[in-house]
Design a protein around this motif. Structure first.
Motif, PDB file in Angstrom:
ATOM      1  N   VAL A 276      14.780  41.483  45.630  1.00 47.04           N
ATOM      2  CA  VAL A 276      15.058  40.051  45.749  1.00 47.04           C
ATOM      3  C   VAL A 276      15.998  39.653  44.617  1.00 47.04           C
ATOM      4  O   VAL A 276      15.819  40.082  43.472  1.00 47.04           O
ATOM      5  CB  VAL A 276      13.766  39.209  45.688  1.00 47.04           C
ATOM      6  CG1 VAL A 276      14.098  37.712  45.712  1.00 47.04           C
ATOM      7  CG2 VAL A 276      12.840  39.553  46.845  1.00 47.04           C
ATOM      8  N   SER A 277      16.978  38.827  44.942  1.00 46.66           N
ATOM      9  CA  SER A 277      17.920  38.336  43.927  1.00 46.66           C
ATOM     10  C   SER A 277      18.296  36.904  44.299  1.00 46.66           C
ATOM     11  O   SER A 277      18.800  36.662  45.396  1.00 46.66           O
ATOM     12  CB  SER A 277      19.163  39.225  43.871  1.00 46.66           C
ATOM     13  OG  SER A 277      19.982  38.909  42.771  1.00 46.66           O
ATOM     14  N   VAL A 278      18.018  35.975  43.402  1.00 46.33           N
ATOM     15  CA  VAL A 278      18.194  34.556  43.695  1.00 46.33           C
ATOM     16  C   VAL A 278      19.325  33.985  42.839  1.00 46.33           C
ATOM     17  O   VAL A 278      19.220  33.936  41.611  1.00 46.33           O
ATOM     18  CB  VAL A 278      16.894  33.771  43.434  1.00 46.33           C
ATOM     19  CG1 VAL A 278      17.092  32.291  43.753  1.00 46.33           C
ATOM     20  CG2 VAL A 278      15.754  34.349  44.253  1.00 46.33           C
ATOM     21  N   GLU A 279      20.398  33.572  43.502  1.00 47.55           N
ATOM     22  CA  GLU A 279      21.535  32.920  42.846  1.00 47.55           C
ATOM     23  C   GLU A 279      22.003  33.684  41.605  1.00 47.55           C
ATOM     24  O   GLU A 279      22.273  33.114  40.557  1.00 47.55           O
ATOM     25  CB  GLU A 279      21.201  31.457  42.543  1.00 47.55           C
ATOM     26  CG  GLU A 279      20.995  30.665  43.828  1.00 47.55           C
ATOM     27  CD  GLU A 279      20.656  29.202  43.612  1.00 47.55           C
ATOM     28  OE1 GLU A 279      20.999  28.648  42.553  1.00 47.55           O
ATOM     29  OE2 GLU A 279      20.034  28.606  44.509  1.00 47.55           O
ATOM     30  N   MET A 280      22.085  34.988  41.804  1.00 45.96           N
ATOM     31  CA  MET A 280      22.567  35.892  40.758  1.00 45.96           C
ATOM     32  C   MET A 280      24.007  36.323  41.038  1.00 45.96           C
ATOM     33  O   MET A 280      24.814  36.492  40.126  1.00 45.96           O
ATOM     34  CB  MET A 280      21.640  37.118  40.707  1.00 45.96           C
ATOM     35  CG  MET A 280      22.199  38.361  40.068  1.00 45.96           C
ATOM     36  SD  MET A 280      22.388  38.221  38.292  1.00 45.96           S
ATOM     37  CE  MET A 280      23.162  39.804  37.952  1.00 45.96           C
ATOM     38  N   ILE A 281      24.350  36.447  42.321  1.00 48.98           N
ATOM     39  CA  ILE A 281      25.670  36.973  42.674  1.00 48.98           C
ATOM     40  C   ILE A 281      26.792  36.087  42.143  1.00 48.98           C
ATOM     41  O   ILE A 281      27.884  36.569  41.823  1.00 48.98           O
ATOM     42  CB  ILE A 281      25.800  37.151  44.200  1.00 48.98           C
ATOM     43  CG1 ILE A 281      27.125  37.855  44.514  1.00 48.98           C
ATOM     44  CG2 ILE A 281      25.661  35.837  44.933  1.00 48.98           C
ATOM     45  CD1 ILE A 281      27.306  38.205  45.964  1.00 48.98           C
ATOM     46  N   GLU A 282      26.523  34.800  41.961  1.00 46.52           N
ATOM     47  CA  GLU A 282      27.556  33.887  41.462  1.00 46.52           C
ATOM     48  C   GLU A 282      28.009  34.252  40.050  1.00 46.52           C
ATOM     49  O   GLU A 282      29.108  33.883  39.627  1.00 46.52           O
ATOM     50  CB  GLU A 282      27.050  32.441  41.468  1.00 46.52           C
ATOM     51  CG  GLU A 282      26.570  31.940  42.814  1.00 46.52           C
ATOM     52  CD  GLU A 282      25.119  32.279  43.102  1.00 46.52           C
ATOM     53  OE1 GLU A 282      24.583  31.789  44.104  1.00 46.52           O
ATOM     54  OE2 GLU A 282      24.509  33.049  42.322  1.00 46.52           O
ATOM     55  N   ALA A 283      27.165  34.971  39.311  1.00 46.39           N
ATOM     56  CA  ALA A 283      27.488  35.365  37.937  1.00 46.39           C
ATOM     57  C   ALA A 283      28.074  36.773  37.853  1.00 46.39           C
ATOM     58  O   ALA A 283      28.445  37.217  36.764  1.00 46.39           O
ATOM     59  CB  ALA A 283      26.234  35.289  37.061  1.00 46.39           C
ATOM     60  N   VAL A 284      28.198  37.463  38.979  1.00 43.03           N
ATOM     61  CA  VAL A 284      28.596  38.871  38.970  1.00 43.03           C
ATOM     62  C   VAL A 284      30.097  39.038  38.739  1.00 43.03           C
ATOM     63  O   VAL A 284      30.531  39.949  38.036  1.00 43.03           O
ATOM     64  CB  VAL A 284      28.154  39.546  40.285  1.00 43.03           C
ATOM     65  CG1 VAL A 284      28.809  40.913  40.462  1.00 43.03           C
ATOM     66  CG2 VAL A 284      26.633  39.673  40.317  1.00 43.03           C
ATOM     67  N   GLY A 285      30.901  38.162  39.336  1.00 45.33           N
ATOM     68  CA  GLY A 285      32.354  38.299  39.236  1.00 45.33           C
ATOM     69  C   GLY A 285      32.903  39.081  40.409  1.00 45.33           C
ATOM     70  O   GLY A 285      32.337  40.109  40.806  1.00 45.33           O
ATOM     71  N   VAL A 286      34.019  38.627  40.969  1.00 46.13           N
ATOM     72  CA  VAL A 286      34.532  39.188  42.208  1.00 46.13           C
ATOM     73  C   VAL A 286      34.803  40.682  42.107  1.00 46.13           C
ATOM     74  O   VAL A 286      34.541  41.435  43.059  1.00 46.13           O
ATOM     75  CB  VAL A 286      35.802  38.421  42.654  1.00 46.13           C
ATOM     76  CG1 VAL A 286      36.908  38.509  41.609  1.00 46.13           C
ATOM     77  CG2 VAL A 286      36.288  38.907  44.001  1.00 46.13           C
ATOM     78  N   GLU A 287      35.287  41.174  40.961  1.00 46.67           N
ATOM     79  CA  GLU A 287      35.629  42.593  40.885  1.00 46.67           C
ATOM     80  C   GLU A 287      34.399  43.483  40.897  1.00 46.67           C
ATOM     81  O   GLU A 287      34.493  44.684  41.191  1.00 46.67           O
ATOM     82  CB  GLU A 287      36.476  42.884  39.643  1.00 46.67           C
ATOM     83  CG  GLU A 287      35.740  42.743  38.324  1.00 46.67           C
ATOM     84  CD  GLU A 287      36.602  43.153  37.132  1.00 46.67           C
ATOM     85  OE1 GLU A 287      37.094  44.304  37.121  1.00 46.67           O
ATOM     86  OE2 GLU A 287      36.779  42.323  36.230  1.00 46.67           O
ATOM     87  N   PHE A 288      33.219  42.902  40.619  1.00 43.71           N
ATOM     88  CA  PHE A 288      31.991  43.695  40.568  1.00 43.71           C
ATOM     89  C   PHE A 288      31.068  43.453  41.772  1.00 43.71           C
ATOM     90  O   PHE A 288      29.976  44.014  41.812  1.00 43.71           O
ATOM     91  CB  PHE A 288      31.240  43.422  39.258  1.00 43.71           C
ATOM     92  CG  PHE A 288      32.008  43.845  38.042  1.00 43.71           C
ATOM     93  CD1 PHE A 288      32.139  45.184  37.722  1.00 43.71           C
ATOM     94  CD2 PHE A 288      32.640  42.906  37.232  1.00 43.71           C
ATOM     95  CE1 PHE A 288      32.867  45.594  36.609  1.00 43.71           C
ATOM     96  CE2 PHE A 288      33.369  43.293  36.115  1.00 43.71           C
ATOM     97  CZ  PHE A 288      33.489  44.643  35.806  1.00 43.71           C
ATOM     98  N   TRP A 289      31.501  42.651  42.738  1.00 48.47           N
ATOM     99  CA  TRP A 289      30.670  42.468  43.932  1.00 48.47           C
ATOM    100  C   TRP A 289      30.388  43.798  44.634  1.00 48.47           C
ATOM    101  O   TRP A 289      29.244  44.039  45.057  1.00 48.47           O
ATOM    102  CB  TRP A 289      31.336  41.481  44.893  1.00 48.47           C
ATOM    103  CG  TRP A 289      31.267  40.045  44.423  1.00 48.47           C
ATOM    104  CD1 TRP A 289      30.455  39.530  43.453  1.00 48.47           C
ATOM    105  CD2 TRP A 289      32.066  38.954  44.897  1.00 48.47           C
ATOM    106  NE1 TRP A 289      30.692  38.188  43.283  1.00 48.47           N
ATOM    107  CE2 TRP A 289      31.671  37.807  44.160  1.00 48.47           C
ATOM    108  CE3 TRP A 289      33.053  38.834  45.865  1.00 48.47           C
ATOM    109  CZ2 TRP A 289      32.247  36.561  44.385  1.00 48.47           C
ATOM    110  CZ3 TRP A 289      33.630  37.593  46.090  1.00 48.47           C
ATOM    111  CH2 TRP A 289      33.229  36.470  45.356  1.00 48.47           C
TER     112      TRP A 289
END
Length: 427
Positions: A276-289
């Protein structure tokens, strides 16, 4: 390099009713950029064209009002306002608010109108030139493992006491799910539990489940999973959050079922029945998606399920924003970028063996969640000041919460709950 006027913003020119700003703490707010007359004139002309046809009232201290009527924006220092926007775009717009050079009695209403017209405020021919003048994200904010630790710390390590002033008792810092609107503060904690339970149900978390959580927050989801009988490993890069989350785990008596690690998602090991991951992807950065989604896949056992909650924006707007430096990145979430549903689903398809099994959007619920946080933050202004946060910081966070709420109210932003599944070849 843009030149700046070193005088405090509050004294930029005679008659300006702006605020004193700590130049050491807020250098780009205290100092108004020096903009040539042509830059200011072009900016004024573009803004006049954009604003006169919108359902707003924009009242300048030195001129006639603009707009068709609606929420009021009062520009107290037009010269500084145009100089900031002309040299720094939307970053300058936010910094001008922080400096007190403009204000709005209904800030959310005004920002909602602007967000609803974000795609057409600037003429297309000028939008095509965006790449020539827009600032680029600083290399120092790239979300490498070291960069991520620094970026996360700048927001989440501000102060646990600060977040406790405007979050409910669950200390949940993501969208709630309400039964009805308008939402009420007394129901926020239950609405946060409803959101958490939906995610845990999506992931199939129950007694004996081995659960990996990427992004601990202050531990409420992990605690609720442990109460179901799951064994939880939760990862965070925030020392402040981890310290308080560990205390909450001990107080709840779940230390035998929970591990909270100060660990980057790329350093995770082992396999789990659910992630489970909640509103974490917004902090990842496009190059690391790609790496982020690959990690979800790699850590998930065959037959397992991933529940993801993500803020999203339209794909065309994301493409326009991904290479530029924004006010949110400069002051709130360094290194971050909100994805689109298209980007999420492309990354899952191209970099994992996961399948998109379900998606549910509920942006209106986030607008209400943000309204409750914003109202609470405003009500607690004296306590925020007592923690050592100055007026510029308070205007910064008021603008951030209102700006975010406006994004959801206008439909410019949405929030999704995804279910990804992984086939079990043994079955």
């Amino acid at each position: 390099m843009t030149q700046v006027d070193p005088r405090p913003a509050a004294r930029h020119h005679a008659g300006a009713r702006t605020l004193p700003v700590d130049a050491e703490r807020w250098p780009d707010v205290a100092a108004v950029p020096r903009a040539s007359w042509p830059v200011r004139a072009v900016t004024e002309a573009v803004l006049e064209r954009a604003l006169r046809r919108r359902p707003l009232r924009v009242r300048f201290a030195d001129g006639a009002p603009l707009g068709l009527g609606g929420p009021l924006i009062e520009v107290r220092d037009p010269k500084a306002f145009h100089a900031r926007i002309g040299t720094r775009g939307l970053i300058g717009f936010g910094e001008s608010y922080m400096a007190g050079e403009w204000d709005a009695p209904d800030l959310v209403g005004a920002l909602t109108v602007l967000a609803a017209h974000a795609a057409d405020l600037i003429p297309p021919r000028l939008q095509r030139l965006r790449g020539a003048w827009a600032q680029r994200q600083p290399d120092a904010q790239r979300n490498t493992p070291d960069g991520s630790r620094s970026n996360i710390s700048r927001h989440y390590d501000l102060s646990n006491d600060l977040f406790a002033l405007f979050l409910d008792e669950t200390l949940t810092y993501s969208s709630a799910v309400f039964r009805s609107f308008p939402a009420d503060w007394s129901l926020l904690a239950a609405a946060q539990h409803r959101k958490i339970d939906r995610l845990l149900d999506l992931a199939g978390v129950g007694a004996g489940t081995r659960l990996l959580e990427i992004g601990t927050g202050w531990g409420e989801l992990a605690l609720r999973a442990a109460a179901r009988g799951a064994y939880v490993t939760s990862l965070t890069l925030s020392r402040e959050q981890r310290e308080l989350a560990l205390k909450r785990v001990g107080d709840a008596g779940h230390a035998d079922r929970m591990t909270i690690e100060l660990c980057d998602y790329r350093e995770a090991r082992g396999t789990y029945d659910a992630v489970v991951s909640v509103e974490m992807i917004e902090a990842v950065g496009v190059e690391f998606w790609p790496m982020y989604f690959h990690t979800l896949d790699e850590r998930l056992a065959p037959g397992g399920r991933v529940a993801l909650q993500a803020i999203t924006m339209p794909h065309e707007r994301m493409l326009a924003a991904r290479d530029t430096y924004t006010w949110i990145q400069k002051y709130i979430f360094p290194g971050g970028l909100i994805p689109s549903t298209t980007a999420i689903e492309q990354a899952v398809r191209d970099h994992t063996g996961l399948a998109v099994a379900a998606r549910d959007g509920f942006g209106a619920h986030y607008a209400e969640t943000l309204r409750l946080w914003r109202e609470r933050f405003t009500d607690q202004a004296d306590q925020v000041a007592a923690l050592g946060f100055d007026e510029t910081f308070r205007r910064l966070w008021t603008f951030y919460l209102a700006y975010s709420e406006a994004g959801f109210r206008s439909g410019y932003l949405d929030v999704q709950q995804y279910l990804f599944t992984k086939e079990n070849p043994a079955r």
